[in-house]
Design a protein around this motif. Structure first.
Motif, PDB file in Angstrom:
ATOM      1  N   SER A 263      42.886  35.113  40.706  1.00 21.37           N
ATOM      2  CA  SER A 263      41.844  35.688  41.554  1.00 21.37           C
ATOM      3  C   SER A 263      40.691  36.158  40.684  1.00 21.37           C
ATOM      4  O   SER A 263      40.869  36.499  39.514  1.00 21.37           O
ATOM      5  CB  SER A 263      42.394  36.861  42.379  1.00 21.37           C
ATOM      6  OG  SER A 263      42.809  37.912  41.531  1.00 21.37           O
ATOM      7  N   GLY A 264      39.494  36.169  41.268  1.00 17.49           N
ATOM      8  CA  GLY A 264      38.319  36.654  40.562  1.00 17.49           C
ATOM      9  C   GLY A 264      37.635  35.587  39.725  1.00 17.49           C
ATOM     10  O   GLY A 264      38.242  34.588  39.329  1.00 17.49           O
ATOM     11  N   SER A 265      36.332  35.790  39.456  1.00 15.74           N
ATOM     12  CA  SER A 265      35.592  34.830  38.635  1.00 15.74           C
ATOM     13  C   SER A 265      36.074  34.851  37.188  1.00 15.74           C
ATOM     14  O   SER A 265      36.062  33.829  36.512  1.00 15.74           O
ATOM     15  CB  SER A 265      34.092  35.138  38.696  1.00 15.74           C
ATOM     16  OG  SER A 265      33.841  36.483  38.341  1.00 15.74           O
ATOM     17  N   THR A 266      36.467  36.032  36.692  1.00 14.47           N
ATOM     18  CA  THR A 266      37.215  36.111  35.440  1.00 14.47           C
ATOM     19  C   THR A 266      38.670  36.119  35.874  1.00 14.47           C
ATOM     20  O   THR A 266      39.250  37.162  36.126  1.00 14.47           O
ATOM     21  CB  THR A 266      36.870  37.384  34.651  1.00 14.47           C
ATOM     22  OG1 THR A 266      35.457  37.408  34.387  1.00 14.47           O
ATOM     23  CG2 THR A 266      37.621  37.432  33.325  1.00 14.47           C
ATOM     24  N   THR A 267      39.227  34.936  35.982  1.00 17.30           N
ATOM     25  CA  THR A 267      40.481  34.769  36.708  1.00 17.30           C
ATOM     26  C   THR A 267      41.635  35.547  36.088  1.00 17.30           C
ATOM     27  O   THR A 267      41.735  35.684  34.861  1.00 17.30           O
ATOM     28  CB  THR A 267      40.862  33.283  36.804  1.00 17.30           C
ATOM     29  OG1 THR A 267      42.064  33.142  37.560  1.00 17.30           O
ATOM     30  CG2 THR A 267      41.054  32.662  35.421  1.00 17.30           C
ATOM     31  N   THR A 268      42.478  36.055  36.962  1.00 15.83           N
ATOM     32  CA  THR A 268      43.713  36.707  36.514  1.00 15.83           C
ATOM     33  C   THR A 268      44.795  35.674  36.214  1.00 15.83           C
ATOM     34  O   THR A 268      45.868  36.034  35.740  1.00 15.83           O
ATOM     35  CB  THR A 268      44.230  37.671  37.593  1.00 15.83           C
ATOM     36  OG1 THR A 268      44.478  36.927  38.807  1.00 15.83           O
ATOM     37  CG2 THR A 268      43.218  38.766  37.869  1.00 15.83           C
ATOM     38  N   GLY A 269      44.521  34.420  36.514  1.00 14.38           N
ATOM     39  CA  GLY A 269      45.504  33.354  36.300  1.00 14.38           C
ATOM     40  C   GLY A 269      45.797  33.126  34.831  1.00 14.38           C
ATOM     41  O   GLY A 269      44.966  33.389  33.958  1.00 14.38           O
ATOM     42  N   GLN A 270      46.992  32.649  34.571  1.00 13.95           N
ATOM     43  CA  GLN A 270      47.416  32.276  33.220  1.00 13.95           C
ATOM     44  C   GLN A 270      47.847  30.812  33.274  1.00 13.95           C
ATOM     45  O   GLN A 270      48.825  30.466  33.929  1.00 13.95           O
ATOM     46  CB  GLN A 270      48.587  33.138  32.767  1.00 13.95           C
ATOM     47  CG  GLN A 270      48.295  34.629  32.698  1.00 13.95           C
ATOM     48  CD  GLN A 270      47.502  35.002  31.455  1.00 13.95           C
ATOM     49  OE1 GLN A 270      47.818  34.588  30.345  1.00 13.95           O
ATOM     50  NE2 GLN A 270      46.457  35.788  31.640  1.00 13.95           N
ATOM     51  N   GLY A 271      47.124  29.949  32.603  1.00 14.99           N
ATOM     52  CA  GLY A 271      47.436  28.525  32.647  1.00 14.99           C
ATOM     53  C   GLY A 271      46.713  27.829  33.791  1.00 14.99           C
ATOM     54  O   GLY A 271      46.224  28.454  34.736  1.00 14.99           O
ATOM     55  N   SER A 272      46.657  26.507  33.711  1.00 20.23           N
ATOM     56  CA  SER A 272      45.880  25.726  34.669  1.00 20.23           C
ATOM     57  C   SER A 272      46.418  25.796  36.090  1.00 20.23           C
ATOM     58  O   SER A 272      45.650  25.748  37.054  1.00 20.23           O
ATOM     59  CB  SER A 272      45.832  24.262  34.211  1.00 20.23           C
ATOM     60  OG  SER A 272      47.135  23.714  34.111  1.00 20.23           O
TER      61      SER A 272
END
Length: 495
Positions: A263-272
């Motif tokens: 989530s977010g433009s600076t994503t909280t995701g880890q990995g593709s």
């Protein structure tokens, strides 16, 4: 020193230099291999002289963990940015040539021109053509958004397959590491293979590592779900071939646990994977909702009042597959994909463009310009004014399960401003994501450099060490030559 002792010392030196030179040569041959960790032959001194006791691998666990973290973050951020760039291309790139906002601006100008010359068939036709361009831009943008979602879905399927393959490779390498460690053999090669697989896994999904007895490694995702423990955990995903605004994508499951999206433009995701889920299930649906709200606004603004029978309003210039008018503020998923201009004002389809001026586009018998005056502008004035008037857009309704519930922009503005704000929302999101991508890329570069400096091969150091080994070899040769001369002298005396 006795001759026997001297011979033993020379033999020990030859054995050591042979092993050392082999290790150094292997290091030099892998100087360009980023998946190779430098080795060093470790010597110890005993009563029998110096001897190689083990081959040491330059491991740096703290730096490796930092590298894996920055690798996951950068992969997620770059994937998110790529998805946003795809969405930006839908509206024509930097100048937004193909955006609904651009075509709405042209339509507004053409409608103004028709107001100025209400008796001109050419002006009427120009307004109708501009309206068709608006509808077509919404149709095309909606289809393209769903194509972006479908592409992300296919990439998710590809990444899941790749992740399962990498986990299988990791299992083989991990088993080889455990076997070598428990038997006291050199596990360096197996450790390199395991680390190579681990680095690639970190690009797909955030990964944490725990090392147990015999160098056995356990992997978990960044949210704590076990990814590998003795055997790989199954990663599953069911892909979909076709997407529409009403279709929600399937989740990715790691050992039966759904992988959360970023989530977010600076994503909280880890990995593709998490960023692909974010593009497919959050960002693209949000943009689709904004397109749908533009379509709903057009149908509502250009509606005709039914004074004869229900419903109270019917679509006017703009209609859609549902053929109704929502007078409230309720979003209709997929409306942008089917919005069209009524055939009753299109000349090539037997229509009359002057109905836009006179009324009665879709209501037979409804005529606002009862006198048939060529200068009649009341309806055109109303429609032009409506384009600039504030209306209520749906901020959080009509969203399929699993989608973000808001459009992300102001909900009480004119349709012209709403369409412009939609572009601003996308551009702001992309701009912030671009800055974040530059930061994660820089962080990954620094982590990679720090790790490489500690574990990579430095040719200057290896060549210097090779010269030292050569000097040791020469020293052993001199000892051997001296012993040989002494033995010859003894033999000469004895004879």
């Amino acid at each position: 020193m006795s001759l026997t002792s001297a011979l033993n010392t020379a033999q020990s030196i030859f054995n050591n230099t042979g092993t050392q030179s082999s290790v150094v040569s292997n290091n030099i041959s892998n100087a360009g291999n980023k998946d190779y960790v430098r080795r060093q032959a470790m010597l110890t001194t005993s009563l029998n002289g110096a001897q190689v006791v083990k081959i040491d691998r330059a491991q740096e666990e703290a730096l490796l963990r930092q590298y894996l973290k920055t690798s996951s973050q950068d992969s997620a951020q770059q994937t998110l940015l790529s998805g946003l760039e795809d969405l930006k291309s839908i509206v024509g790139g930097n100048d937004y040539e193909t955006s609904p906002s651009t075509y709405l601006g042209v339509f507004q100008q053409k409608l103004q021109a028709f107001r100025t010359t209400p008796g001109s068939t050419v002006a009427a036709q120009g307004a109708i053509t501009a309206a068709q361009d608006v509808a077509n831009s919404l149709n095309n943008a909606s289809q393209s958004v769903q194509n972006v979602r479908a592409t992300a879905d296919k990439q998710i399927a590809t990444d899941v397959d790749k992740l399962n393959t990498l986990l299988s490779d990791f299992e083989k390498a991990n088993n080889a590491v455990k076997t070598a460690t428990s038997s006291g053999a050199d596990a360096s090669g197996a450790l390199d293979e395991r680390e190579k697989a681990l680095k690639q896994i970190s690009q797909i999904v955030g990964v944490n590592t725990t090392t147990r007895d015999n160098n056995d490694m356990v992997l978990s995702t960044s949210d704590g779900t076990i990814l590998f423990e003795t055997i790989p955990r199954e990663v599953t995903f069911k892909s979909q071939d076709v997407y529409t605004a009403t279709i929600a994508g399937n989740s990715v499951y790691v050992d039966g646990v759904a992988l959360p999206r970023g989530s977010g433009s600076t994503t909280t995701g880890q990995g593709s994977l998490q960023s692909l889920l974010q593009v497919r299930d959050e960002i693209a649906p949000n943009f689709q909702k904004q397109l749908d709200e533009v379509a709903r606004g057009l149908v509502s603004l250009f509606k005709e009042q039914n004074t004869v029978a229900g419903p109270a309003y019917v679509p006017g210039l703009f209609t859609w597959s549902g053929g109704t008018v929502d007078t409230g503020a309720t979003a209709v998923a997929g409306m942008a994909a089917t919005i069209t201009v009524s055939s009753r004002v299109i000349t090539s389809q037997g229509g009359d463009p002057m109905r836009l001026r006179d009324g009665g586009i879709n209501l037979t018998g409804l005529v606002l310009n009862t006198s048939g005056a060529s200068g009649y502008t009341t309806e055109l004035d109303r429609l032009y004014t409506a384009l600039g008037s504030d209306i209520d857009f749906d901020p959080a309704a009509g969203t399929p399960v699993g989608f973000d519930a808001t459009t992300g922009i102001d909900s009480n503005v004119s349709i012209m401003e709403f369409a412009t704000n939609s572009l601003g929302w996308l551009e702001q999101y992309r701009s912030n994501a671009t800055t974040a991508a530059e930061n994660t890329s820089a962080a990954l570069s620094r982590s990679d450099e720090a790790y490489s400096n500690e574990t990579g091969v430095n040719l200057d150091e290896e060549l210097t060490l090779l010269l030292d080994i050569e000097q040791s070899y020469k020293a052993a040769t001199k000892i051997l030559n001296a012993v040989d001369e002494m033995l010859k002298s003894l033999l000469d005396i004895a004879s």
